[in-house]
Scaffold this active site. Structure first.
Site, short mmCIF file in Angstrom:
data_model
loop_
_atom_site.label_atom_id
_atom_site.label_comp_id
_atom_site.label_asym_id
_atom_site.label_seq_id
_atom_site.Cartn_x
_atom_site.Cartn_y
_atom_site.Cartn_z
N LYS A 29 0.81 -1.21 0.00
CA LYS A 29 0.00 0.00 0.00
C LYS A 29 0.85 1.27 0.00
CE LYS A 29 -4.25 -1.98 1.73
NZ LYS A 29 -3.89 -3.39 1.97
C1 LIG Z 1 -4.58 -4.43 1.54
C2 LIG Z 1 -3.91 -5.74 1.47
C3 LIG Z 1 -4.37 -6.77 0.65
C4 LIG Z 1 -5.62 -6.62 -0.17
O1 LIG Z 1 -5.47 -5.69 -1.21
P1 LIG Z 1 -6.77 -5.05 -1.87
O2 LIG Z 1 -6.25 -3.99 -2.77
O3 LIG Z 1 -7.59 -4.49 -0.76
O4 LIG Z 1 -7.48 -6.15 -2.59
C5 LIG Z 1 -3.65 -7.94 0.59
N1 LIG Z 1 -2.55 -8.13 1.35
C6 LIG Z 1 -2.09 -7.17 2.16
C7 LIG Z 1 -0.89 -7.45 2.98
C8 LIG Z 1 -2.74 -5.95 2.26
O5 LIG Z 1 -2.27 -5.00 3.06
#
Ligand SMILES: *Cc1c(COP(=O)(O)O)cnc(C)c1O
Length: 469
Positions: free
Chosen positions: A113
């Site tokens: 993210k």
């Molecule tokens: C946010 C997240 C996901 C999911 O991603 P999305 O974009 O919400 O589908 C998967 N793994 C981790 C470690 C995350 O932080």
């Protein structure tokens, strides 16, 4: 580039006007009126670019109302070796011939993210420099968005962050990462409920146009289009790193929760990137897997949302999903309105036997689910076979990715977090501690600062109103 709503009730707007939120006033989500197409020479021109060059080239298509020189500066300031560990930003590791790990989790909070959120922090600062008075960021997190947003915004002048998280449902490391921040512009709010409660509150607050305007609210959740746009970049980066020639197919395995990451892959594919399969992996909360397999979308209630060992995917109402369905409906907003009215009324819908199902089959999406036992076994197998420790979410992606691997098509598994964030599961799988970057040693022992509120929109509003002035 103009942006419209998936429900058809918003006048077309430029990027800067939709930067601060993903939600349109009609309850839909903002999407580009049309995806830019990059085929032939346009795709070939991207191949030689480094990450920053690629990010600039792609983001200028979506953020075309930011002057190019300013966007270039923002991108160059965001994607640095000092923030992401290397100039590759998202390096690839070959696990075995034809199976690769896209290391997208080397940013400040050890989850993918950061790729989007670090850019968002700089985009917001840029918007403030251009005259906006101040900005109150409201978000909901199942664990990783919150810390990523807070690390991207901490100490930024004119920006406050109000972050809702489900009380006692994040890993101790995730909790400490957020709640130990002492910057005066960071407000952590622990909600007595699950992530979907937090997300619903954010949606409800954002739906109150007067409150939002008076409090100058912006959102950073994965419905924020700028985040999706930033995530498109590493699909292109990985594609060029794995293939020798344009046109060679690759597949991506994507651990999915709120559907932001894999939506970026979908958009990249629609833009012309030769992606064969987008392999969607869920954990035990398998709403999305069920939809991809059967065409049936059935939202679960908060009590049906399980608490799992890949907590960032404990989501039953994926907020970005509507953007995908908009494309499946061939961008027919009336159809999307009808489907979401059915979600409200009947708790879901079924596209079986309709043109949407046919388009779903052409979308490259396949899916699978991974349970706690699968996760543990995958972490063990990956450690044995490839001498690398992966986090539980990444393990879900690898498990489902390998099940859907095709001969002759490279499989790129996206690493969505580093194992240090989920120590207990790593201990269970491997009987040892996950390596932890020096900056995070002892973080759980730091004092924590947060407020606890019930899952109640009015309570959250008054908390914000008392602090946002
Ligand atoms: C946010 C997240 C996901 C999911 O991603 P999305 O974009 O919400 O589908 C998967 N793994 C981790 C470690 C995350 O932080």
């Amino acid at each position: 580039m103009e942006y419209v709503s998936t429900r058809g009730g918003m006048q077309a707007q430029p990027f800067s006007a939709i930067l601060l939120e993903g939600l349109a006033r009609d309850g839909g989500l903002t999407v580009p009126a049309a995806y830019p197409k990059l085929t032939g020479p346009a795709l070939a021109a991207l191949r030689p670019l480094d990450y920053r060059g690629l990010a600039f080239a792609l983001l200028s298509l979506f953020a075309d109302d930011i002057p190019p020189a300013e966007l270039r500066t923002l991108v160059d300031r965001t994607y640095t070796a000092s923030t992401f560990g290397s100039d590759e930003i998202t390096p690839l590791l070959t696990l075995e011939p034809g199976v690769l790990l896209l290391r997208a989790s080397n940013g400040p909070t050890l989850a993918f993210k950061d790729i989007a959120m670090q850019l968002l922090g700089n985009l917001f600062e840029h918007a403030l420099d251009r005259g906006q008075r101040d900005l109150n960021i409201l978000g909901a997190t199942s664990g990783d968005t919150g810390s990523s947003a807070e690390y991207a915004m901490r100490g930024k002048r004119g920006i406050r962050v109000f972050m809702l998280s489900p009380k006692d449902r994040m890993s101790p490391f995730q909790t400490a990462q957020m709640y130990s921040l002492t910057d005066p512009n960071i407000f952590n709010i622990a909600i007595d409920g699950v992530f979907d409660d937090c997300q619903d509150i954010v949606k409800a607050v954002a739906a109150d146009a007067a409150f939002k305007r008076d409090m100058r609210i912006g959102t950073v959740n994965s419905i924020n289009w700028a985040r999706v746009a930033a995530q498109i970049v590493y699909y292109f980066k990985a594609y060029f790193a794995v293939t020798k020639r344009d046109g060679e197919p690759v597949s991506f395995a994507v651990p999915s929760g709120n559907f932001g990451n894999i939506l970026a892959g979908h958009v990249a594919r629609r833009m012309g990137l030769p992606i064969r399969r987008l392999i969607l992996a869920t954990n035990e909360n398998d709403v999305l897997d069920e939809f991809v397999r059967s065409g049936r979308y059935r939202v679960r209630s908060p009590d049906e949302t399980l608490q799992t060992s890949s907590p960032s995917m404990d989501i039953s109402k994926a907020s970005n999903f509507e953007r995908f369905v908009f494309d499946l409906a061939d961008r027919d907003a009336a159809k999307v309105r009808e489907l979401w009215a059915r979600v409200e009324r009947d708790g879901g819908f079924d596209v079986g036997g309709t043109p949407l199902e046919a388009r779903l089959r052409e979308s490259g999406f396949v899916s699978g689910r991974s349970t706690h036992a699968d996760r543990i076994a995958t972490i063990q197998a990956v450690a044995d076979n490839y001498r690398i420790v992966v986090d539980p979410h990444t393990a879900d992606g690898i498990k489902v990715g390998l099940e859907n691997r095709e001969n002759g098509v490279p499989l790129i598994c996206i690493e969505t977090a580093l194992p240090a964030k989920f120590a207990a599961t790593i201990r269970e799988a491997l009987g040892r501690e996950a390596a932890r970057p020096a900056a995070y040693v002892g973080i759980e022992a730091l004092p924590q600062r947060y407020a606890v509120l019930p899952p109640d929109v009015a309570a959250v509003k008054s908390y914000i109103a008392a602090r946002a002035a």
